[in-house]
Enzyme design. Structure first.
Site, PDB file in Angstrom:
ATOM      1  N   GLU A 281     -18.260  35.852  -2.149  1.00 49.05           N
ATOM      2  CA  GLU A 281     -19.065  34.655  -2.409  1.00 49.05           C
ATOM      3  C   GLU A 281     -19.994  34.384  -1.228  1.00 49.05           C
ATOM      4  O   GLU A 281     -20.051  35.147  -0.265  1.00 49.05           O
ATOM      5  CB  GLU A 281     -18.143  33.431  -2.591  1.00 49.05           C
ATOM      6  CG  GLU A 281     -17.607  33.246  -3.992  1.00 49.05           C
ATOM      7  CD  GLU A 281     -18.595  32.566  -4.918  1.00 49.05           C
ATOM      8  OE1 GLU A 281     -19.763  32.348  -4.527  1.00 49.05           O
ATOM      9  OE2 GLU A 281     -18.207  32.247  -6.055  1.00 49.05           O
TER      10      GLU A 281
ATOM     11  N   ASN B 147     -19.191  23.513  -9.682  1.00 49.43           N
ATOM     12  CA  ASN B 147     -19.213  24.784  -8.964  1.00 49.43           C
ATOM     13  C   ASN B 147     -20.549  24.973  -8.267  1.00 49.43           C
ATOM     14  O   ASN B 147     -20.811  24.380  -7.239  1.00 49.43           O
ATOM     15  CB  ASN B 147     -18.897  25.913  -9.942  1.00 49.43           C
ATOM     16  CG  ASN B 147     -18.409  27.168  -9.270  1.00 49.43           C
ATOM     17  OD1 ASN B 147     -18.562  27.344  -8.071  1.00 49.43           O
ATOM     18  ND2 ASN B 147     -17.812  28.064 -10.037  1.00 49.43           N
TER      19      ASN B 147
ATOM     20  N   ASP C   6     -21.908  29.755 -12.175  1.00 52.51           N
ATOM     21  CA  ASP C   6     -21.337  29.771 -10.822  1.00 52.51           C
ATOM     22  C   ASP C   6     -22.491  29.514  -9.849  1.00 52.51           C
ATOM     23  O   ASP C   6     -23.217  28.550  -9.998  1.00 52.51           O
ATOM     24  CB  ASP C   6     -20.628  31.101 -10.583  1.00 52.51           C
ATOM     25  CG  ASP C   6     -19.610  31.039  -9.452  1.00 52.51           C
ATOM     26  OD1 ASP C   6     -19.821  30.269  -8.497  1.00 52.51           O
ATOM     27  OD2 ASP C   6     -18.612  31.767  -9.496  1.00 52.51           O
TER      28      ASP C   6
ATOM     29  N   ASP D 237     -29.810  30.055  -7.678  1.00 54.73           N
ATOM     30  CA  ASP D 237     -30.900  29.941  -6.712  1.00 54.73           C
ATOM     31  C   ASP D 237     -32.229  29.903  -7.459  1.00 54.73           C
ATOM     32  O   ASP D 237     -32.386  30.531  -8.513  1.00 54.73           O
ATOM     33  CB  ASP D 237     -30.876  31.141  -5.754  1.00 54.73           C
ATOM     34  CG  ASP D 237     -31.409  30.789  -4.372  1.00 54.73           C
ATOM     35  OD1 ASP D 237     -31.907  29.658  -4.187  1.00 54.73           O
ATOM     36  OD2 ASP D 237     -31.355  31.647  -3.480  1.00 54.73           O
TER      37      ASP D 237
ATOM     38  N   HIS E 261     -28.648  35.028  -4.070  1.00 51.92           N
ATOM     39  CA  HIS E 261     -29.392  34.511  -2.916  1.00 51.92           C
ATOM     40  C   HIS E 261     -30.589  35.410  -2.657  1.00 51.92           C
ATOM     41  O   HIS E 261     -30.471  36.638  -2.597  1.00 51.92           O
ATOM     42  CB  HIS E 261     -28.490  34.477  -1.681  1.00 51.92           C
ATOM     43  CG  HIS E 261     -29.063  33.702  -0.533  1.00 51.92           C
ATOM     44  ND1 HIS E 261     -29.135  32.329  -0.530  1.00 51.92           N
ATOM     45  CD2 HIS E 261     -29.612  34.112   0.642  1.00 51.92           C
ATOM     46  CE1 HIS E 261     -29.684  31.924   0.613  1.00 51.92           C
ATOM     47  NE2 HIS E 261     -29.994  32.983   1.327  1.00 51.92           N
TER      48      HIS E 261
ATOM     49  N   HIS F  18     -17.075  39.570  -8.561  1.00 53.69           N
ATOM     50  CA  HIS F  18     -15.620  39.602  -8.439  1.00 53.69           C
ATOM     51  C   HIS F  18     -14.952  40.767  -9.150  1.00 53.69           C
ATOM     52  O   HIS F  18     -13.718  40.836  -9.156  1.00 53.69           O
ATOM     53  CB  HIS F  18     -15.014  38.299  -8.965  1.00 53.69           C
ATOM     54  CG  HIS F  18     -15.340  37.102  -8.130  1.00 53.69           C
ATOM     55  ND1 HIS F  18     -15.014  35.815  -8.511  1.00 53.69           N
ATOM     56  CD2 HIS F  18     -15.959  36.991  -6.926  1.00 53.69           C
ATOM     57  CE1 HIS F  18     -15.424  34.962  -7.578  1.00 53.69           C
ATOM     58  NE2 HIS F  18     -16.014  35.654  -6.617  1.00 53.69           N
TER      59      HIS F  18
END
Length: 322
Positions: free
Chosen positions: A27, A184, A243, A246, A288, A301
């Site tokens: 994360e 979240n 989740d 951006d 990001h 994940h």
């Protein structure tokens, strides 16, 4: 938006490149002002105890270095969301230790531990209000959720305890709202002159994106539904949902749709995603942008890895870039 199972016009399959893997619970991707890249491994344990890590990754060599393992009085951390400020300090929302700051040497400091039962700080984002007559704000999502015993139909009952907080530049923690089923991802949308305008919060269990008008430091308007993710088959029986997320420079919001194998792209006005980005992994967790560029870094994940791909536009400038 009653019909959640929507048909989208655009499905993109860009070429993804895997940079590294093996970071449990991958994360929190973030760049500092020097171009150094960090992410977190919140699910690391030592002898069964939490021992989450902040990892620095050389994006040229793909080599990783554990730079910080936050621990206070013998209690290991569970670092999650990260952001960089204008002083080149990394702010960390730790799901066990509260709000932390970290320098480039990996030394950390506990800024605030909010003593609310089972407090969970999730994705952390700073707005861009950098002028001297404005208050810089950090917005946080409290990911708490209470799972109660099964009902007669065999389903778990759930209570919505998730909350949203604001931390001012005086380190005052203000509770903005509550009543979320796993709040979240969190993002701030700015006006054309760079002022913070809207706060968007992801509610994972309901596949919803909620929006507030930002009225001032820790002051927001009424919560309204901004967007809804399409219903998807889950890869492991757990509900899919938004989740990390951006913005790009055109105001499109790229949202990691956990357990779906896709990133969802919403236009500036929300609603339904206009584009889906197919991933070579099933559980994207966060996105990001490269500062000043169109490269998007994605944590996930399935392999607990870090990947990158090229988006159509550059990312919205981060707080530390302005």
């Amino acid at each position: 938006m009653a019909d959640d199972a929507i048909t989208l016009q655009h499905i993109l399959e860009p070429q993804f490149f895997k940079i590294a893997e093996g970071f449990p619970g991958a994360e929190g991707p973030v760049f500092d002002k020097c171009g150094n890249f960090y992410m977190v491994a919140p699910e690391v344990k030592n002898n069964g105890n939490f021992a989450g890590q902040v990892v620095k990754i050389d994006l040229d060599t793909c080599k990783s270095t554990v730079i910080c393992e936050p621990n206070i009085d013998g209690f290991g951390g569970i670092p999650a969301g990260c952001q960089c400020d204008k002083n080149n300090t990394i702010w960390i929302a730790d799901m066990r230790l509260g709000i932390l700051t970290m320098n480039q040497s990996g030394q950390f400091n506990q800024v605030n531990m909010i003593w609310i039962a089972d407090m969970r700080l999730g994705i952390l984002t700073m707005d861009q209000s950098g002028q001297s007559n404005q208050v810089n704000m950090i917005w946080l999502a409290d990911m708490r959720i209470c799972i109660l015993p099964m009902n007669q139909s065999g389903q778990f009952n759930q209570e919505a305890f998730g909350s949203v907080y604001c931390v001012t530049n005086q380190n005052e923690v203000i509770k903005v709202d509550t009543g979320y089923l796993f709040s979240n991802g969190i993002a701030v949308q700015h006006s054309s002159d760079g002022k913070p305008q809207m706060l968007i919060v992801a509610e994972t269990r309901t596949r919803s994106l909620w929006v507030y008008d930002i009225l001032g430091p820790g002051v927001v308007g009424k919560r309204t539904l901004w967007g809804k993710l399409p219903e998807c088959p889950s890869v492991d029986g757990v509900t899919t949902g938004p989740d990390g997320m951006d913005f790009d420079e055109a105001g499109n919001l790229i949202v990691a749709h956990i357990r779906s194998g896709y990133l969802e792209v919403f236009g500036p006005s929300g609603g339904r995603p206009h584009t889906r980005i197919k991933c070579p992994f099933l559980k994207p967790s966060n996105v990001h942008f490269l500062p000043g560029g169109s490269t998007v870094y994605v944590t996930e994940h399935e392999f607990n890895g870090l990947w990158k791909f090229q988006w159509l536009r550059k990312g919205q400038p981060q707080y530390c870039e302005l």
